[in-house]
Scaffold this motif. Sequence first.
Motif, PDB file in Angstrom:
ATOM      1  N   ARG A   1      -0.632 -12.149 -30.931  1.00 14.90           N
ATOM      2  CA  ARG A   1       0.150 -12.967 -29.370  1.00 14.90           C
ATOM      3  C   ARG A   1       0.088 -11.654 -28.819  1.00 14.90           C
ATOM      4  O   ARG A   1      -0.352 -12.163 -27.583  1.00 14.90           O
TER       5      ARG A   1
ATOM      6  N   ALA B   1      -3.285  -9.453 -28.209  1.00 13.78           N
ATOM      7  CA  ALA B   1      -4.171 -10.779 -27.096  1.00 13.78           C
ATOM      8  C   ALA B   1      -3.662 -10.909 -25.687  1.00 13.78           C
ATOM      9  O   ALA B   1      -4.397 -10.684 -24.843  1.00 13.78           O
TER      10      ALA B   1
ATOM     11  N   LEU C   1      -1.119 -13.127 -24.905  1.00 10.04           N
ATOM     12  CA  LEU C   1      -0.024 -13.821 -24.853  1.00 10.04           C
ATOM     13  C   LEU C   1       1.118 -14.061 -24.882  1.00 10.04           C
ATOM     14  O   LEU C   1       1.385 -14.674 -24.374  1.00 10.04           O
TER      15      LEU C   1
ATOM     16  N   PRO D   1      -5.060 -11.447 -20.096  1.00 12.30           N
ATOM     17  CA  PRO D   1      -5.148 -11.717 -21.257  1.00 12.30           C
ATOM     18  C   PRO D   1      -6.657 -11.883 -21.589  1.00 12.30           C
ATOM     19  O   PRO D   1      -7.432 -10.935 -21.755  1.00 12.30           O
TER      20      PRO D   1
END
Lengths: 178, 279
Positions: free
Chosen positions: A47, A50, A52, A72
């Motif tokens: 994450r 990414a 996030l 992102p």
Amino acid sequence: MAVVELRNIVKRFGRVTAVDGVSLRIGDGEFYILLGPSGCGKTTTLRIIAGLEYPDEGKVLIDGVDVTNTEPKDRDVAMVFQNYALYPHMTVYDNIAFPLMIRRKKLGLTRSEIRERVMEVAKMLRIEDLLSRKPGQLSGGQQQRVALARALVRRPKVWLMDEPLSNLDALLRGSRRS
Amino acid sequence: MARVRPAVLLSTVIAWGLAVVWALPFIGLVMVSLRPYSEVLIKGWWSIGGAHFTLENFKDAWSNPMYSVERGYINSLIVTIPSTIAPILIAALAAYAFSRFSFPLKNYLFITLLVIMSMPQQMSVIPLFFMLKELHLLDRLAGLILVHSSWGLAWITFFLKNFFDSLPREMEEAARVDGAGELQIFLRIVLPASLPALASVAAIQFTWVWSDFFYALMFLISPENYVVTLQVGTMKGQYHLDWGLLSAGSIFAMLVPLLLYAGLQKYYVRGMIGWTAKG
């Protein structure tokens, strides 16, 4: 594809340190697997790559560019979520086409080119006959293939997959890995 | 033949008994509306022997210039449709912000919403009256739309916030990674995925606004602006009361919410019991 680099990444949730000083370098075109017991921070690391989650310390670099605080959508990564995260109101076709449709102008794609790419990836994952169904009408394995297709159709710099093969049958799993 | 357990039999009989008691006033209303006034007066609505059925009461209620239900219907639609759509659009944005974002005084604002929800309408009517007067919106349908929309905002925000809380966040995160911006996520992912909840809210708010009598009575003065619930009230004279006419008017007034309920029953019930409950 691209080079992904994590430099001394630390992520804390309150008093819990989920990722503790992770540094790694994934080469261009490299297939890299994070292994570890549950709760060890694999998903959090994904994450962070990414975008996030933002790390408390450390840096994330994609192709040498510092993307630690980049949104992102501006990182050009695709991700398969552990629980698939399909859009329940869209058909399988629309789910797979969504990442292309949303940046159609940026990518300079026509609708027929998008259709071509969706069909290509659907054929590869053997879900051509499911394209008009909604996610709620699919089995767990089929949903997972749709999630995989949505990531594969993108051709991004980085593919991130959180337990992407757990629900696929053994035969298909072998062909996906290869 | 399968044996029916006594407990099941008893509860079925009780349920049917309650249903009949519940439906009795409505049955009476239909009977009175379909028969001549004199006949109902002499024989009573429950006596069916030798009854004459007629649609005269409905015709009269619909088109009599003194208390036209038709005019009331038009006014009610003018008030109800925007008073349903506008607060849903605004409250959906607010509910999404409450559900997903952190901002200063968030909890205090949410508590304010709950306080507003618990306030009785009667408490607000005097300040609202003067406010509408200042805005030159007293005795105007636009004023009533404004009041209903504002009043609906609090509960719709609360309702939709609870629904958005139950939506999996991964869906939005997937869209974020797929390249969607915040507004695109809201419009293309969150709102369409929330259609059942939006339908619930629309059904409840529409019924609420359509059936409102109190605010309409306070803020509409001219008979040509009367909504259908007020028009029905005008059918009752000071010295004379035509029950047939009044019943027909009442049936007209409840027809739209009833049809809406029949069409959106699934969403209506879901909205009442809450979306987080399984079932």
